[in-house]
Write an enzyme that holds these catalytic residues in place. Sequence first.
Site, short mmCIF file in Angstrom:
data_model
loop_
_atom_site.label_atom_id
_atom_site.label_comp_id
_atom_site.label_asym_id
_atom_site.label_seq_id
_atom_site.Cartn_x
_atom_site.Cartn_y
_atom_site.Cartn_z
N ASP A 188 0.88 -1.16 0.00
CA ASP A 188 0.00 0.00 0.00
C ASP A 188 0.92 1.21 0.00
OD1 ASP A 188 -2.43 1.29 2.47
OD2 ASP A 188 -1.70 2.09 0.57
N LYS B 221 3.27 11.18 -3.79
CA LYS B 221 2.20 10.50 -4.52
C LYS B 221 1.35 11.51 -5.31
CE LYS B 221 -1.48 7.14 -3.62
NZ LYS B 221 -2.01 6.23 -2.59
#
Lengths: 189, 643
Positions: free
Chosen positions: B8, B70
């Site tokens: 993740d 991200k």
Amino acid sequence: MIPKEPEEGLTDKVDAAKVELEDVAALKQALAEEKARADSNLAGWQRAQADFINYKRRAEQEKGEIGQWANSMLVLALLPVLDDLERALAAIHDELAGVSWVDGIRLIERKLRATLEAQGLSEIKALGEPFDPNLHEAVMQSKGKNGIVVEELQKGYKFRNQVIRAAKVAVGGGEEKDEAKPDESQTSA
Amino acid sequence: MGKAVGIDLGTTFSEIAVMQGGEPVVIPSAEGSNLFPSVVAISKSGERLVGQVARRQAIVNPENTIYSIKRFMGRKWGEPAGRELPVEEDARRKTYKVTRGPSNEVRVAMGGKEYSPPEISAMILQKLKTDAEAYLGEKITEAVITVPAYFNDAQRQATKDAGAIAGFNVLRIINEPTAASLAYGLDTKKEEAIAVYDLGGGTFDISILEIGEGTFQVKSTSGDTHLGGDDLDQRIMDWLCDEFKRDQGIDLRQDRMALQRLREAAEKAKIELSTIQQTDVNLPFITADASGPKHLNITLTRAKLEQLVMDLVEKTLEPCRQALSDAGKTSAQIDEVVLVGGQTRMPLVQQKVKQFFGKEPHKGVNPDEVVAVGAAIQAGVLKGEVKDVLLLDVTPLTLGIETLGGVATPLIPRNTTIPTAKSQIFSTAADNQPSVEIHVLQGERPMAADNRTLGRFILDGILPAPRGMPQIEVSFDIDANGILSVKARDKGTGREQKITITVSSGLSKEEVARMQREAEMHAAEDAKRREEVEARNAADTMAYTAEKTLRDNKDKIAADLNQEVEKKIVAVRSALQGTDINAIRSATQELSDAMQKIGAAIYQQQQQQQPPPPPGGEQPPGGEPPPGKEGGEGTVEGEFREV
């Protein structure tokens, strides 16, 4: 006269041979499939075996570590209480300074600290040390020597050589402190 | 061949998990935490720092500490993407320099060099890989990495590139809500609509998925990029400051150190109130003024907390409505609801979600870890580690046999993974007993009569012997299909008998649940009955042993002692005729005391012929023999003896 029977017998034999050949081909195929399945089963078994061995090894390791980990969790939970006790002792009223009851509390704090240290707790040196992110957490930048911890806002601790709480510090940014201004009080928090 | 992991790769935190023995396991970092900050930095001395260490020095090294990378993965200057802000806007909010590549790609500056976002993410992935390899003790070569459902192709490719740079063979990029659904085993359902409600520390995401023929399709997504657990903490902090000001006249918001402690205390209180109804926020010496030190000690109830944050939680429902509408569904058409993110542990959140969707959300998996866990499961499936043929079953109910007194003695406890085998040695209950009956039972009750009979058989040809001497080995063996074979073998004669039973026949899930419930309900009275049986068995054994001792030592025992013991034996036997357990117990005790006198007498006799042994306390006569068991009318039960 040609007997029919042998002919039929011959045809039967040929048919039988044909069926046998087909059988053999089918058997060879089935054998190949079974072999493939056996191989994959063996591989699966080997993998499960390997997994198990690795898991056992790690379970043994963790069993040994778990006592230590549980203790470090407990000690970590007690640190805020230790912090509060320090705060209390740092804030003693002048009038109370000589009172023997207060001395008693001081001794108790020392005893608590000694007990925890005997279990493996150790303070992280911060004030005046070069800032090290492995040991310190920079909460702000302050006036003071560049890269040096100028204030400790919360004490940091190691438990048996593993950092359980990084020290919360203010790091010097290079500007020199004014002599006239009083230092921010260095109450550990 | 190396292991495959699930990762993740989050904006603020990342996690890595792996399949281990059929179960997903989250791997802790070298620092010992399951959550790994997605932060990379170059220190002033040129050293590369990744994770927790990088985060700790962010404030003193803001230009060279890269966080939330991200947000820039797969993006270009001048291009909008997903639910993110435009690059220009996002770049402005960062403390590090965001620059422009030759074709308008995003670049970040760190330690005097420029890097692409995948390169930065690769550093995070590399650290995850190294720590995991150290933990597992084996190489990791492949990974499944998750991305938000709204990521476009360029963003997904950038994530894949990051994996490759880090040295992974990226098996697949999957959506975070899909991973969460996998963690709950929802991929085996057909044609269902799933809502994934993800409330983390800083952001809220809602996704509507459809599963059909084993594939997940994202129908719609929505959310709020500035709504999360941190906002709830802030509400608590504000309230604490207001209360303190009202009570003590000081505004703690001016005190940086107090705010720090308050923030930690607020988060701690919020977490505690998920399991208890009220908690004390206790911060001694929080501040001081001219009159002396001040302490904060305020009680926060769950009801008050819910009041303080109600509007924030309800704010999450608007994106839910939007997502449903975009997916063309009503809440009634949603079949499953999955919770992701630590904040979903809060009872108020769970309640509102249940109200909105009209069904109970799935919440058994740790909501902080559910995405990594789902990715690990996917990795396992892709590697062929999770195959139907290897899906192992468990026995739902305990299996055992009946022993002396109608007691059910377990051999294979319930929820044991099969295939499995277990054997135990039993014995006869009466002298010269020629055969044993093996009565195979299924169930949780301690008394045989209350359990289900699976089968019976008899093993005969046992040679004449005192009770408790023959060794009958009873073995239970269940294969992967749930077929049980029970074998009884007389170790002395070598004779054996066995039967085969299909255990699972006839019991539905409901029946199994019912049997377990009944066992719990009757636990107290069953325990009492079992104790009674044990008292009887003990009495019987004591009487048998006493008789034997008297016989064997006839010439060594004085006549009056002999008579006394015989009287006590009679007392025990007659107590056994009745049902008064206390009478049985006290008769047994009296016989035991009387027996001790025999022992003492015999040893004294010996001593008169020999010098006394060095003092070491009195030994009870002969020790307690293994408890023998009395048979009923002809049915013979085996004796429980530890192997």
